[in-house]
Each structure stands twice: as C-alpha cells, then as structure tokens.
Design a protein around this motif. Structure first.
Motif, PDB file in Angstrom:
ATOM      1  N   TYR B  89       0.572  -1.430   0.158  1.00  0.00           N
ATOM      2  CA  TYR B  89       0.120  -0.246  -0.203  1.00  0.00           C
ATOM      3  C   TYR B  89       1.039   1.523   0.024  1.00  0.00           C
ATOM      4  O   TYR B  89       1.934   1.472   0.933  1.00  0.00           O
ATOM      5  CB  TYR B  89      -0.651  -0.078   1.423  1.00  0.00           C
ATOM      6  N   PHE B  90       0.634   2.635  -0.671  1.00  0.00           N
ATOM      7  CA  PHE B  90       1.751   3.690  -1.455  1.00  0.00           C
ATOM      8  C   PHE B  90       0.261   4.911  -0.825  1.00  0.00           C
ATOM      9  O   PHE B  90      -0.404   5.104  -1.591  1.00  0.00           O
ATOM     10  CB  PHE B  90       2.322   3.164  -2.315  1.00  0.00           C
ATOM     11  N   CYS B  91       0.930   5.344   0.286  1.00  0.00           N
ATOM     12  CA  CYS B  91       0.304   7.187   0.207  1.00  0.00           C
ATOM     13  C   CYS B  91       0.789   6.917  -0.922  1.00  0.00           C
ATOM     14  O   CYS B  91       2.692   7.440  -0.462  1.00  0.00           O
ATOM     15  CB  CYS B  91       0.153   6.988   1.919  1.00  0.00           C
ATOM     16  N   ALA B  92       0.471   8.791  -1.266  1.00  0.00           N
ATOM     17  CA  ALA B  92       0.632  10.172  -1.745  1.00  0.00           C
ATOM     18  C   ALA B  92       0.375  11.253  -1.758  1.00  0.00           C
ATOM     19  O   ALA B  92      -0.728  11.392  -1.415  1.00  0.00           O
ATOM     20  CB  ALA B  92       0.565   9.482  -3.374  1.00  0.00           C
ATOM     21  N   VAL B  93       1.129  12.283  -2.043  1.00  0.00           N
ATOM     22  CA  VAL B  93       0.486  13.142  -2.093  1.00  0.00           C
ATOM     23  C   VAL B  93       0.720  14.168  -3.265  1.00  0.00           C
ATOM     24  O   VAL B  93       1.847  14.063  -4.241  1.00  0.00           O
ATOM     25  CB  VAL B  93       1.463  14.564  -0.657  1.00  0.00           C
ATOM     26  N   SER B  94       0.276  14.904  -3.666  1.00  0.00           N
ATOM     27  CA  SER B  94       0.163  15.744  -5.020  1.00  0.00           C
ATOM     28  C   SER B  94      -0.468  17.387  -3.970  1.00  0.00           C
ATOM     29  O   SER B  94      -1.485  17.573  -3.907  1.00  0.00           O
ATOM     30  CB  SER B  94       0.104  15.399  -5.816  1.00  0.00           C
ATOM     31  N   GLY B  95       0.460  18.488  -4.941  1.00  0.00           N
ATOM     32  CA  GLY B  95       0.074  20.057  -4.820  1.00  0.00           C
ATOM     33  C   GLY B  95      -1.655  19.395  -5.544  1.00  0.00           C
ATOM     34  O   GLY B  95      -1.535  19.258  -6.994  1.00  0.00           O
ATOM     35  N   SER B  96      -2.677  20.308  -5.087  1.00  0.00           N
ATOM     36  CA  SER B  96      -3.638  21.023  -5.503  1.00  0.00           C
ATOM     37  C   SER B  96      -3.487  21.746  -6.684  1.00  0.00           C
ATOM     38  O   SER B  96      -2.550  22.365  -6.907  1.00  0.00           O
ATOM     39  CB  SER B  96      -4.547  21.750  -4.663  1.00  0.00           C
ATOM     40  N   GLY B  97      -4.744  21.749  -7.584  1.00  0.00           N
ATOM     41  CA  GLY B  97      -4.503  22.716  -9.240  1.00  0.00           C
ATOM     42  C   GLY B  97      -4.241  21.701 -10.368  1.00  0.00           C
ATOM     43  O   GLY B  97      -3.387  22.880 -10.922  1.00  0.00           O
ATOM     44  N   GLY B  98      -4.016  20.584 -10.700  1.00  0.00           N
ATOM     45  CA  GLY B  98      -3.941  20.700 -11.603  1.00  0.00           C
ATOM     46  C   GLY B  98      -2.678  19.555 -12.036  1.00  0.00           C
ATOM     47  O   GLY B  98      -1.525  20.691 -11.541  1.00  0.00           O
ATOM     48  N   TYR B  99      -2.704  18.484 -12.579  1.00  0.00           N
ATOM     49  CA  TYR B  99      -1.562  17.823 -12.927  1.00  0.00           C
ATOM     50  C   TYR B  99      -0.160  17.962 -12.493  1.00  0.00           C
ATOM     51  O   TYR B  99       0.774  18.485 -13.049  1.00  0.00           O
ATOM     52  CB  TYR B  99      -1.874  18.570 -14.047  1.00  0.00           C
ATOM     53  N   ASN B 100      -0.078  17.569 -11.321  1.00  0.00           N
ATOM     54  CA  ASN B 100       0.844  17.865 -10.526  1.00  0.00           C
ATOM     55  C   ASN B 100       1.591  16.522  -9.912  1.00  0.00           C
ATOM     56  O   ASN B 100       1.171  15.878 -10.550  1.00  0.00           O
ATOM     57  CB  ASN B 100       0.964  18.177  -9.074  1.00  0.00           C
ATOM     58  N   LYS B 101       2.990  16.882  -9.808  1.00  0.00           N
ATOM     59  CA  LYS B 101       2.885  15.069  -9.725  1.00  0.00           C
ATOM     60  C   LYS B 101       2.848  14.648  -8.340  1.00  0.00           C
ATOM     61  O   LYS B 101       2.986  15.039  -7.117  1.00  0.00           O
ATOM     62  CB  LYS B 101       4.439  15.195 -10.213  1.00  0.00           C
ATOM     63  N   LEU B 102       3.172  13.155  -8.310  1.00  0.00           N
ATOM     64  CA  LEU B 102       2.559  12.353  -7.275  1.00  0.00           C
ATOM     65  C   LEU B 102       4.290  11.881  -6.367  1.00  0.00           C
ATOM     66  O   LEU B 102       5.137  11.981  -7.243  1.00  0.00           O
ATOM     67  CB  LEU B 102       1.635  11.260  -7.262  1.00  0.00           C
ATOM     68  N   ILE B 103       3.948  12.394  -5.033  1.00  0.00           N
ATOM     69  CA  ILE B 103       5.258  11.613  -3.932  1.00  0.00           C
ATOM     70  C   ILE B 103       4.955  10.650  -3.775  1.00  0.00           C
ATOM     71  O   ILE B 103       4.129  10.473  -2.900  1.00  0.00           O
ATOM     72  CB  ILE B 103       5.527  13.315  -3.153  1.00  0.00           C
ATOM     73  N   PHE B 104       4.847   9.840  -3.211  1.00  0.00           N
ATOM     74  CA  PHE B 104       4.881   8.621  -2.991  1.00  0.00           C
ATOM     75  C   PHE B 104       5.560   8.414  -1.548  1.00  0.00           C
ATOM     76  O   PHE B 104       7.114   8.651  -1.582  1.00  0.00           O
ATOM     77  CB  PHE B 104       5.235   7.348  -3.600  1.00  0.00           C
ATOM     78  N   GLY B 105       4.296   7.938  -0.787  1.00  0.00           N
ATOM     79  CA  GLY B 105       5.133   7.340   0.796  1.00  0.00           C
ATOM     80  C   GLY B 105       6.758   5.636   0.049  1.00  0.00           C
ATOM     81  O   GLY B 105       6.356   5.283  -1.132  1.00  0.00           O
ATOM     82  N   ALA B 106       6.997   6.073   0.701  1.00  0.00           N
ATOM     83  CA  ALA B 106       8.259   4.261   0.635  1.00  0.00           C
ATOM     84  C   ALA B 106       7.146   2.649   0.942  1.00  0.00           C
ATOM     85  O   ALA B 106       7.760   1.757   0.399  1.00  0.00           O
ATOM     86  CB  ALA B 106       9.297   3.993   1.941  1.00  0.00           C
ATOM     87  N   GLY B 107       5.763   3.025   1.120  1.00  0.00           N
ATOM     88  CA  GLY B 107       5.212   1.378   1.342  1.00  0.00           C
ATOM     89  C   GLY B 107       4.714   0.620   2.129  1.00  0.00           C
ATOM     90  O   GLY B 107       6.288   1.311   3.192  1.00  0.00           O
ATOM     91  N   THR B 108       3.715   0.918   2.652  1.00  0.00           N
ATOM     92  CA  THR B 108       4.589  -0.846   3.813  1.00  0.00           C
ATOM     93  C   THR B 108       3.134  -2.104   3.065  1.00  0.00           C
ATOM     94  O   THR B 108       2.351  -1.928   2.531  1.00  0.00           O
ATOM     95  CB  THR B 108       2.824   0.169   4.584  1.00  0.00           C
ATOM     96  N   ARG B 109       3.513  -3.459   3.635  1.00  0.00           N
ATOM     97  CA  ARG B 109       3.028  -4.580   2.782  1.00  0.00           C
ATOM     98  C   ARG B 109       2.652  -5.066   4.209  1.00  0.00           C
ATOM     99  O   ARG B 109       3.216  -5.226   4.617  1.00  0.00           O
ATOM    100  CB  ARG B 109       4.606  -4.759   2.790  1.00  0.00           C
ATOM    101  N   LEU B 110       0.967  -4.940   4.056  1.00  0.00           N
ATOM    102  CA  LEU B 110      -0.100  -5.471   3.786  1.00  0.00           C
ATOM    103  C   LEU B 110       0.338  -7.787   4.839  1.00  0.00           C
ATOM    104  O   LEU B 110       0.321  -7.216   3.481  1.00  0.00           O
ATOM    105  CB  LEU B 110      -1.149  -5.534   4.262  1.00  0.00           C
ATOM    106  N   ALA B 111       0.284  -7.586   5.481  1.00  0.00           N
ATOM    107  CA  ALA B 111       0.091  -9.628   5.534  1.00  0.00           C
ATOM    108  C   ALA B 111      -0.732 -10.061   6.224  1.00  0.00           C
ATOM    109  O   ALA B 111      -1.594  -9.375   7.290  1.00  0.00           O
ATOM    110  CB  ALA B 111       1.519 -10.396   5.818  1.00  0.00           C
ATOM    111  N   VAL B 112      -2.176 -11.292   6.382  1.00  0.00           N
ATOM    112  CA  VAL B 112      -3.017 -11.231   6.536  1.00  0.00           C
ATOM    113  C   VAL B 112      -2.972 -12.117   7.262  1.00  0.00           C
ATOM    114  O   VAL B 112      -3.093 -13.731   5.683  1.00  0.00           O
ATOM    115  CB  VAL B 112      -4.517 -10.747   5.841  1.00  0.00           C
ATOM    116  N   HIS B 113      -3.159 -13.281   8.060  1.00  0.00           N
ATOM    117  CA  HIS B 113      -2.260 -13.989   8.580  1.00  0.00           C
ATOM    118  C   HIS B 113      -4.015 -14.981   9.065  1.00  0.00           C
ATOM    119  O   HIS B 113      -5.194 -14.060   9.857  1.00  0.00           O
ATOM    120  CB  HIS B 113      -1.478 -14.616   9.102  1.00  0.00           C
ATOM    121  N   PRO B 114      -4.337 -15.959   8.861  1.00  0.00           N
ATOM    122  CA  PRO B 114      -6.041 -17.454   9.361  1.00  0.00           C
ATOM    123  C   PRO B 114      -5.475 -16.725  10.719  1.00  0.00           C
ATOM    124  O   PRO B 114      -4.961 -16.298  11.767  1.00  0.00           O
ATOM    125  CB  PRO B 114      -5.259 -18.528   8.510  1.00  0.00           C
TER     126      PRO B 114
END
Lengths: 117, 114
Positions: B89-114
């Motif tokens: 899962y990645f969280c990302a931010v961009s500036g408002s106001g049109g076609y701005n590039k996304l800056i991503f976080g490093a990501g979080t790996r989610l594991a789900v076990h029974p």
C-alpha cells in the motif's frame, strides 16, 4: 473506465540494445502522462512528466538521453531505454491523468518488467 | 516541497482484524492525498483520494481514510481484514490545482494471516 495499458508487460534484452515501452490510455485522453521506475521492494520514483506535443520534463538525476520519452498523441506515450545496461533492469510503470479540469487522479498501467542481460 | 512518511514498512494482522496503515504528509500547499494498492507484479490501483472535500473518504474494498490537517495525517483503515487485502500500500501526495506530480511514501506491506 480510466484504463491504462502498457506494452510489453515483460521484456528481456541484451546489453547495448534499445527497448521501447508503450503507455496507452484506452478510454480517455491524457495530456499528461508520467513515467515511474520501481526497484524491488521499493517505492515508485518519478522519472519524467510527459506532456502531449512538448518535451518531457525529467526529474533530477534522470538521464534524458538514456530515457527518451515521446508523447505524440493524447492517448500514447513511449519510453525508450537506449543502450540498455543491466543496471537499467527494473519495473517501469506509467500513469495518466484524464484531460478534465480538476481531475487530479493518476491512473496507472500494469507495469513493464525490463531485464537487461 | 512535499513529502510522505509511511510508518511501518510491514504490518501483519489476523483475518477479520482491524487494518490501520499510517501516513503522514508534509506540504506547503493544500494537499491532495491518495492511497494506492499494488499486488505483486502489477501496477497501482487507486483505493481512495482526498481532494479537499469531505475529510472522511471512503474507497473501494471497504477501505476508508480520514484527513486530519492538525495531525498532517491520512491514515488508511479497514474494519475487518480479508486475506485478499494482502498487498503493498502506497500513500501519495500532490499539490492541488491540476496535473501535479505525485510524491509517494515508501510503502507498507500488509500481510493477513488466518
């Protein structure tokens, strides 16, 4: 709606050859497309912003002559990795923003895995 | 300048348990915030986005996130984890106001076990 495709999905090439990756927006027009590179178990790093009909804007540290970007139409952008080397092996992902006012969402392609031998 | 910090590179939960993935952002302009999910060897799929409307945003697959300006946070939650939620899962931010590039976080790996 808002589907982005990439071709090829996987490519293996010899060192020194060039590889072209296509990114298409299938059901919308995109004046802006983005190219990202993702290393194993890492986040996405923006390489360049591609604008239809004009030169791409490259991020700092990305070699313009090595990663050639062309955005010839509102539905197609291409990334050409020239004279590829093993260190160019990576997962390349494109995204596109619809040509709509205030549409901020980027829709991502499925990615292209490049392996340079 | 904008940046995203995702706390916890790996999160493991039991099936049926609450999922909480943390995201904090930094932005000098009103931000647009996004959560994307990535399954192995695939591109990114948009889960939800905040674009200055309601602070509680509901997305696909039962996920939701709340924008808290005072805490500069945009944490992702799901009341009950399913095995199929296992992904990056990645969280990302961009500036408002049109076609701005996304800056991503490093990501979080989610594991789900029974």
């Amino acid at each position: 709606g808002a589907v982005v495709s990439q071709h090829p999905s996987r490519v293996i090439c010899k060192s020194g050859t060039s590889v072209k990756i296509e990114c298409r927006s299938l059901d919308f027009q995109a004046t802006t497309m983005f190219w990202y590179r993702q290393f194993p178990k890492k986040s996405l790093m923006l390489m360049a912003t591609s604008n239809e009909g004009s030169k791409a804007t490259y991020e700092q540290g990305v070699e313009k002559d090595k990663f050639l970007i062309n955005h010839a139409s509102l539905t197609l952008s291409t990334l050409t990795v020239t004279s590829a080397h093993p260190e160019d092996s990576s997962f390349y992902i494109c995204s596109a923003s619809p040509f709509l006012a205030f549409e901020e969402t980027q829709y991502f392609g499925p990615g292209t895995r490049l392996l340079v031998l | 300048a904008q940046s995203v910090t995702q706390l916890g590179s790996h999160v493991s939960v039991s099936e049926g348990a609450l999922v909480l993935l943390r995201c904090n952002y930094s932005s000098s302009v009103p931000p647009y915030l996004f959560w994307y999910v990535q399954y192995p060897n695939q591109g990114l799929q948009l889960l939800l986005k905040y674009t200055s409307a309601a602070t509680l945003v509901k997305g696909i697959n039962g996920f939701e996130a709340e924008f808290k300006k005072s805490e500069t946070s945009f944490h992702l939650t799901k009341p009950s984890a399913h095995m199929s939620d296992a992904a990056e899962y990645f969280c990302a931010v961009s500036g408002s106001g049109g076609y701005n590039k996304l800056i991503f976080g490093a990501g979080t790996r989610l594991a789900v076990h029974p």
